[in-house]
Design a protein around this motif. Structure first.
Motif, PDB file in Angstrom:
ATOM      1  N   LEU B  62      76.729  20.116 -27.592  1.00  0.00           N
ATOM      2  CA  LEU B  62      75.669  19.122 -27.527  1.00  0.00           C
ATOM      3  C   LEU B  62      74.572  19.543 -28.483  1.00  0.00           C
ATOM      4  O   LEU B  62      74.018  20.647 -28.353  1.00  0.00           O
ATOM      5  N   ILE B  63      74.289  18.671 -29.451  1.00  0.00           N
ATOM      6  CA  ILE B  63      73.248  18.928 -30.431  1.00  0.00           C
ATOM      7  C   ILE B  63      72.093  17.975 -30.141  1.00  0.00           C
ATOM      8  O   ILE B  63      72.273  16.751 -30.160  1.00  0.00           O
ATOM      9  N   ILE B  64      70.913  18.533 -29.863  1.00  0.00           N
ATOM     10  CA  ILE B  64      69.728  17.729 -29.567  1.00  0.00           C
ATOM     11  C   ILE B  64      68.753  17.906 -30.711  1.00  0.00           C
ATOM     12  O   ILE B  64      68.454  19.038 -31.101  1.00  0.00           O
ATOM     13  N   THR B  65      68.246  16.807 -31.251  1.00  0.00           N
ATOM     14  CA  THR B  65      67.311  16.901 -32.369  1.00  0.00           C
ATOM     15  C   THR B  65      66.015  17.567 -31.917  1.00  0.00           C
ATOM     16  O   THR B  65      65.687  17.594 -30.724  1.00  0.00           O
ATOM     17  N   GLU B  66      65.277  18.061 -32.887  1.00  0.00           N
ATOM     18  CA  GLU B  66      64.067  18.812 -32.558  1.00  0.00           C
ATOM     19  C   GLU B  66      63.050  17.958 -31.804  1.00  0.00           C
ATOM     20  O   GLU B  66      62.359  18.440 -30.910  1.00  0.00           O
ATOM     21  N   ASP B  67      62.963  16.678 -32.155  1.00  0.00           N
ATOM     22  CA  ASP B  67      62.024  15.798 -31.453  1.00  0.00           C
ATOM     23  C   ASP B  67      62.611  15.253 -30.154  1.00  0.00           C
ATOM     24  O   ASP B  67      61.937  14.511 -29.428  1.00  0.00           O
ATOM     25  N   ARG B  68      63.864  15.594 -29.861  1.00  0.00           N
ATOM     26  CA  ARG B  68      64.588  15.238 -28.636  1.00  0.00           C
ATOM     27  C   ARG B  68      64.809  13.736 -28.494  1.00  0.00           C
ATOM     28  O   ARG B  68      65.177  13.274 -27.420  1.00  0.00           O
ATOM     29  N   LYS B  69      64.631  12.985 -29.558  1.00  0.00           N
ATOM     30  CA  LYS B  69      64.799  11.544 -29.443  1.00  0.00           C
ATOM     31  C   LYS B  69      66.238  11.103 -29.612  1.00  0.00           C
ATOM     32  O   LYS B  69      66.566   9.923 -29.410  1.00  0.00           O
ATOM     33  N   SER B  70      67.103  12.000 -30.002  1.00  0.00           N
ATOM     34  CA  SER B  70      68.513  11.661 -30.103  1.00  0.00           C
ATOM     35  C   SER B  70      69.352  12.920 -29.920  1.00  0.00           C
ATOM     36  O   SER B  70      68.843  14.047 -30.016  1.00  0.00           O
ATOM     37  N   SER B  71      70.624  12.700 -29.649  1.00  0.00           N
ATOM     38  CA  SER B  71      71.539  13.823 -29.486  1.00  0.00           C
ATOM     39  C   SER B  71      72.933  13.390 -29.926  1.00  0.00           C
ATOM     40  O   SER B  71      73.211  12.189 -30.069  1.00  0.00           O
ATOM     41  N   THR B  72      73.776  14.386 -30.148  1.00  0.00           N
ATOM     42  CA  THR B  72      75.158  14.138 -30.541  1.00  0.00           C
ATOM     43  C   THR B  72      76.076  15.012 -29.722  1.00  0.00           C
ATOM     44  O   THR B  72      75.848  16.228 -29.609  1.00  0.00           O
ATOM     45  N   LEU B  73      77.072  14.396 -29.136  1.00  0.00           N
ATOM     46  CA  LEU B  73      78.123  15.134 -28.454  1.00  0.00           C
ATOM     47  C   LEU B  73      79.246  15.355 -29.448  1.00  0.00           C
ATOM     48  O   LEU B  73      79.703  14.410 -30.089  1.00  0.00           O
ATOM     49  N   ILE B  74      79.690  16.580 -29.571  1.00  0.00           N
ATOM     50  CA  ILE B  74      80.749  16.901 -30.514  1.00  0.00           C
ATOM     51  C   ILE B  74      81.974  17.422 -29.769  1.00  0.00           C
ATOM     52  O   ILE B  74      81.894  18.405 -29.029  1.00  0.00           O
ATOM     53  N   LEU B  75      83.102  16.734 -29.969  1.00  0.00           N
ATOM     54  CA  LEU B  75      84.400  17.237 -29.516  1.00  0.00           C
ATOM     55  C   LEU B  75      85.048  17.842 -30.747  1.00  0.00           C
ATOM     56  O   LEU B  75      85.421  17.110 -31.668  1.00  0.00           O
ATOM     57  N   PRO B  76      85.183  19.149 -30.841  1.00  0.00           N
ATOM     58  CA  PRO B  76      85.546  19.787 -32.105  1.00  0.00           C
ATOM     59  C   PRO B  76      86.929  19.432 -32.638  1.00  0.00           C
ATOM     60  O   PRO B  76      87.099  19.307 -33.848  1.00  0.00           O
ATOM     61  N   HIS B  77      87.881  19.272 -31.774  1.00  0.00           N
ATOM     62  CA  HIS B  77      89.240  18.938 -32.198  1.00  0.00           C
ATOM     63  C   HIS B  77      89.793  17.883 -31.235  1.00  0.00           C
ATOM     64  O   HIS B  77      90.415  18.208 -30.232  1.00  0.00           O
ATOM     65  N   ALA B  78      89.513  16.637 -31.540  1.00  0.00           N
ATOM     66  CA  ALA B  78      89.867  15.567 -30.609  1.00  0.00           C
ATOM     67  C   ALA B  78      91.374  15.441 -30.431  1.00  0.00           C
ATOM     68  O   ALA B  78      92.148  15.566 -31.391  1.00  0.00           O
ATOM     69  N   THR B  79      91.784  15.187 -29.204  1.00  0.00           N
ATOM     70  CA  THR B  79      93.187  14.926 -28.905  1.00  0.00           C
ATOM     71  C   THR B  79      93.307  13.524 -28.314  1.00  0.00           C
ATOM     72  O   THR B  79      92.301  12.897 -27.951  1.00  0.00           O
ATOM     73  N   LEU B  80      94.525  13.055 -28.198  1.00  0.00           N
ATOM     74  CA  LEU B  80      94.744  11.715 -27.651  1.00  0.00           C
ATOM     75  C   LEU B  80      94.173  11.600 -26.239  1.00  0.00           C
ATOM     76  O   LEU B  80      93.716  10.531 -25.817  1.00  0.00           O
ATOM     77  N   ARG B  81      94.184  12.724 -25.507  1.00  0.00           N
ATOM     78  CA  ARG B  81      93.682  12.705 -24.130  1.00  0.00           C
ATOM     79  C   ARG B  81      92.164  12.611 -24.047  1.00  0.00           C
ATOM     80  O   ARG B  81      91.608  12.457 -22.957  1.00  0.00           O
ATOM     81  N   ASP B  82      91.503  12.706 -25.188  1.00  0.00           N
ATOM     82  CA  ASP B  82      90.051  12.543 -25.210  1.00  0.00           C
ATOM     83  C   ASP B  82      89.637  11.086 -25.306  1.00  0.00           C
ATOM     84  O   ASP B  82      88.440  10.767 -25.284  1.00  0.00           O
ATOM     85  N   THR B  83      90.602  10.177 -25.435  1.00  0.00           N
ATOM     86  CA  THR B  83      90.283   8.756 -25.441  1.00  0.00           C
ATOM     87  C   THR B  83      89.681   8.374 -24.097  1.00  0.00           C
ATOM     88  O   THR B  83      90.310   8.548 -23.055  1.00  0.00           O
ATOM     89  N   ALA B  84      88.431   7.873 -24.124  1.00  0.00           N
ATOM     90  CA  ALA B  84      87.695   7.610 -22.886  1.00  0.00           C
ATOM     91  C   ALA B  84      86.394   6.906 -23.229  1.00  0.00           C
ATOM     92  O   ALA B  84      86.020   6.793 -24.400  1.00  0.00           O
ATOM     93  N   VAL B  85      85.679   6.467 -22.207  1.00  0.00           N
ATOM     94  CA  VAL B  85      84.315   5.985 -22.379  1.00  0.00           C
ATOM     95  C   VAL B  85      83.377   7.151 -22.132  1.00  0.00           C
ATOM     96  O   VAL B  85      83.462   7.818 -21.099  1.00  0.00           O
ATOM     97  N   TYR B  86      82.498   7.411 -23.091  1.00  0.00           N
ATOM     98  CA  TYR B  86      81.569   8.534 -23.009  1.00  0.00           C
ATOM     99  C   TYR B  86      80.165   8.016 -22.712  1.00  0.00           C
ATOM    100  O   TYR B  86      79.663   7.126 -23.394  1.00  0.00           O
ATOM    101  N   TYR B  87      79.562   8.588 -21.686  1.00  0.00           N
ATOM    102  CA  TYR B  87      78.250   8.151 -21.230  1.00  0.00           C
ATOM    103  C   TYR B  87      77.200   9.226 -21.509  1.00  0.00           C
ATOM    104  O   TYR B  87      77.391  10.388 -21.154  1.00  0.00           O
ATOM    105  N   CYS B  88      76.114   8.800 -22.094  1.00  0.00           N
ATOM    106  CA  CYS B  88      74.952   9.650 -22.309  1.00  0.00           C
ATOM    107  C   CYS B  88      73.902   9.241 -21.279  1.00  0.00           C
ATOM    108  O   CYS B  88      73.561   8.056 -21.186  1.00  0.00           O
TER     109      CYS B  88
END
Lengths: 113, 115
Positions: B62-88
């Motif tokens: 989880l990468i959060i920007t310095e001002d905390r107004k946005s973030s990014t979730l990183i799945l480093p090596h996506a697999t087919l089983r990672d297909t899903a709805v992701y909620y922030c």
């Protein structure tokens, strides 16, 4: 490790029939317990939460009720189901005193006909 | 709880990194960023959460920007089983009572991992 169980996995019930869904948690003590409902294509709606045995709080008025007869058991009930009660029912637990991360069970898909 | 904005859908090739953005421009200083995912017909699964610093666990980063107004979730090596709805989700941690027990799930991002 902690595990959470729900049953049944699927249920088809006629309108007007009673309902009882059960949720149990293993591997932890005095958890906070939650019932959510997810209608088709929609987000999760919190229905009830409990911070201890016999302590139930309702988030929305509805046709359903909840009970917590034991520390790690949470039951969702209805005396007479409505069509609008159809949905995906999810039980979750969280650590008492730290109401942040919640861990969900596999869910029960209820269809009321 | 602060509102979050996520793209409705994203695609990712299997084996590549999946970067899922979340905008939370109204976040306040004591609100945490949580990520869950929901695979079709299953219960939501907790992934990770953070406040200010970047976080990493066995599932994601989880990468959060310095001002905390946005973030990014990183799945480093996506697999087919990672297909899903992701909620922030943004919420205050550790407060009890009333709606503070509630996780507010929006519509999330449908991540489709393609072979």
């Amino acid at each position: 490790s902690q595990t959470i169980h729900q049953w049944p996995a699927t249920l088809v019930q006629p309108v007007g029939s009673p309902l009882s869904l059960e949720c149990t948690v293993e591997g932890t003590s005095n958890p906070n317990l939650y019932w959510y409902r997810q209608a088709a294509g929609r987000g999760l709606q919190l229905l009830f939460y409990s911070v201890g045995i016999g302590q139930i709080s309702s988030e929305v008025p509805q046709n359903l009720s909840a009970s917590r007869p034991q520390d790690r058991q949470f039951i969702l009930s209805s005396k007479k189901l409505l069509l609008s009660d159809s949905g995906f029912y999810l039980c979750a637990w969280g650590l008492a005193g730290a109401q942040d991360t919640q861990y969900f069970g596999p869910g029960t898909r209820l269809t009321v006909l | 709880d602060a509102k979050t904005t996520q793209p409705p859908s994203m695609d990712c090739a299997e084996g590549r990194a999946a970067n899922l953005p979340c905008n939370h421009s109204t976040i306040s200083g004591n609100e945490y960023v949580y990520w869950y995912r929901q695979i079709h017909s299953q219960g939501p699964q907790y992934i990770i959460h953070g406040l200010k610093n970047n976080e990493t666990n066995e599932m994601a980063s989880l990468i959060i920007t310095e001002d905390r107004k946005s973030s990014t979730l990183i799945l480093p090596h996506a697999t087919l089983r990672d297909t899903a709805v992701y909620y922030c989700i943004v919420r205050v941690k550790g407060l009890g009572g009333g709606s503070n027990y509630k996780l507010t799930f929006g519509k999330g991002t449908l991540l489709t991992v393609n072979p």
